[in-house]
Write a protein that holds these residues in place. Structure first.
Motif, PDB file in Angstrom:
ATOM      1  N   ASN A  43       0.802  -1.223   0.000  1.00  0.00           N
ATOM      2  CA  ASN A  43       0.000   0.000   0.000  1.00  0.00           C
ATOM      3  C   ASN A  43       0.835   1.273   0.000  1.00  0.00           C
ATOM      4  OD1 ASN A  43      -2.767  -0.968  -0.002  1.00  0.00           O
ATOM      5  ND2 ASN A  43      -2.299  -1.868   1.977  1.00  0.00           N
ATOM      6  N   PRO A  45       3.165   4.223  -1.751  1.00  0.00           N
ATOM      7  CA  PRO A  45       3.100   4.841  -3.086  1.00  0.00           C
ATOM      8  C   PRO A  45       3.881   4.023  -4.115  1.00  0.00           C
ATOM      9  CG  PRO A  45       3.522   6.495  -1.404  1.00  0.00           C
ATOM     10  CD  PRO A  45       3.609   5.172  -0.716  1.00  0.00           C
ATOM     11  N   ILE A  46       3.385   3.989  -5.345  1.00  0.00           N
ATOM     12  CA  ILE A  46       3.968   3.091  -6.348  1.00  0.00           C
ATOM     13  C   ILE A  46       5.415   3.442  -6.671  1.00  0.00           C
ATOM     14  CG2 ILE A  46       1.753   2.491  -7.397  1.00  0.00           C
ATOM     15  CD1 ILE A  46       2.425   4.455  -9.657  1.00  0.00           C
ATOM     16  N   TYR A 147      -3.983   8.361   2.488  1.00  0.00           N
ATOM     17  CA  TYR A 147      -3.011   7.502   1.816  1.00  0.00           C
ATOM     18  C   TYR A 147      -2.785   8.023   0.407  1.00  0.00           C
ATOM     19  CZ  TYR A 147      -3.865   4.247   5.638  1.00  0.00           C
ATOM     20  OH  TYR A 147      -3.970   3.684   6.879  1.00  0.00           O
ATOM     21  N   LYS A 149      -1.091   7.125  -3.428  1.00  0.00           N
ATOM     22  CA  LYS A 149      -0.675   5.997  -4.245  1.00  0.00           C
ATOM     23  C   LYS A 149       0.006   6.430  -5.546  1.00  0.00           C
ATOM     24  CE  LYS A 149      -0.907   1.414  -4.530  1.00  0.00           C
ATOM     25  NZ  LYS A 149      -0.414   0.500  -3.494  1.00  0.00           N
ATOM     26  N   ASP A 150      -0.706   7.219  -6.372  1.00  0.00           N
ATOM     27  CA  ASP A 150      -0.228   7.480  -7.725  1.00  0.00           C
ATOM     28  C   ASP A 150      -0.438   8.949  -8.077  1.00  0.00           C
ATOM     29  OD1 ASP A 150       0.098   7.612 -10.544  1.00  0.00           O
ATOM     30  OD2 ASP A 150      -0.475   5.516 -10.763  1.00  0.00           O
TER      31      ASP A 150
END
Length: 325
Positions: A43, A45-46, A147, A149-150
């Motif tokens: 979970n 960040p990519i 959160y 992520k992208d």
């Protein structure tokens, strides 16, 4: 009902390290993980890059080879996944522990899928599941996330990033580079001193040149559909806004620990009670491993300095077993 010498709650790097150590020493063990393998890392960040170098993220002496000195999220996922599969670790994924009860010298563990008994429990649940809420009106709006992520999602949008630590600074830079209009909202007078040393100059330069706007000594008072109310030294201001990333940190599941009977310090640090020589908590046979040992001091324990918990705990379990037998 299946019985084990030890059940490990949490399938992150430290939970996996405990499983490896238990297997090497011939213990009957089971790892219970509520999500995927190393769920917290999944979970992240990519594009996340670790602060630590790859050798400091290694467990059980298994080499971690990465393209750069400091590996990225996808490399870490591959590394830990291969450890689990290559060593055929006994791990149940997407199985949440719901209740743990101790009767005499035996723990009963009820999960979302089954029930088990165990002589020992290791809690290695980390801290990434519960965000530190900022506690203002509008925090529940769909535009707000704790959160990240992208960065593509926030392209061409007015984005407010709340926080001054690594996660907030990484998000601000990545989203700005994908075309977001970024405003950093920082409670203190400067960017956090613990921000990765190769990233901190970057964000400071972007702020100084005006590419990213930063509000220091600032506090969000209210989140609205199309704006934010922010308190600064000069008073309250309202800024236009499409999305909010409130990256103000996370905390361990203290309710879970308390339900287990683990004692927590009464101060704001909420440090769990354990013996540092064995990692055993105030509950006999219940051990703590990894970042959860630091309570709210989530910067105290990392993979690199808590992987030693695995052999300490398993050695304690073996010694107690030998004494009983």
């Amino acid at each position: 009902m299946s019985h084990f010498d030890v059940i490990i709650i949490g399938g992150g790097p430290i939970g996996i390290a405990c499983g490896l150590e238990a297997k090497k020493n011939g213990l009957n063990y089971l790892i219970l993980e509520k999500g995927a393998i190393v769920n917290s890392l999944f979970n992240y960040p990519i594009n996340m890059q670790f602060f630590s170098s790859s050798e400091k993220l290694e467990i059980d002496g298994i080499p971690f080879i990465s393209k750069e000195a400091k590996p990225k999220r996808n490399e870490a996922l591959e590394y830990y996944r291969r450890i689990v599969t290559s060593n055929e670790l006994n791990i149940h994924l997407f199985e949440r522990v719901e209740k743990v009860q101790k009767d005499n010298n035996l723990f009963t563990i009820d999960s979302s899928k089954a029930s088990y008994t165990s002589t020992n429990i290791i809690v290695a649940t980390g801290f990434y599941d519960i965000p530190n809420l900022i506690g203002v009106p509008g925090e529940e709006l769909p535009k707000v996330s704790h959160y990240y992520k992208d960065p593509h999602f926030y392209a061409s949008q007015k984005l407010a990033v709340i926080g001054a630590s690594n996660s907030a600074i990484d998000a601000a830079l990545e989203c700005w580079r994908k075309g977001s209009e970024v405003t950093l909202i920082i409670r203190g007078p400067e960017v956090g001193q613990r921000v990765k040393y190769w990233v901190r100059p970057d964000i400071i330069n972007r702020i100084e040149e005006g590419s990213i706007k930063a509000l220091y000594n600032a506090e969000v008072k209210e989140i609205k559909e199309g704006s934010l109310i922010v308190s600064i030294n000069e008073g309250d201001i309202e800024i236009e806004n499409d999305f909010v990333l409130a990256l103000t940190g996370y905390m361990p599941n203290f309710n879970f620990l308390e339900n287990l009977g683990v004692s927590l310090s009464p101060d704001e640090k909420r440090l769990p009670e354990y013996n540092p020589e064995t990692m055993e908590s105030n509950i006999e046979g219940l051990y703590l491993a990894g970042v959860i040992c630091g309570g709210m001091e989530t910067h105290k324990w990392f993979i690199e300095n808590s992987r030693i918990h695995a052999p300490i705990i398993i050695n304690s379990i073996l010694k107690r077993s030998e004494a009983v037998n």
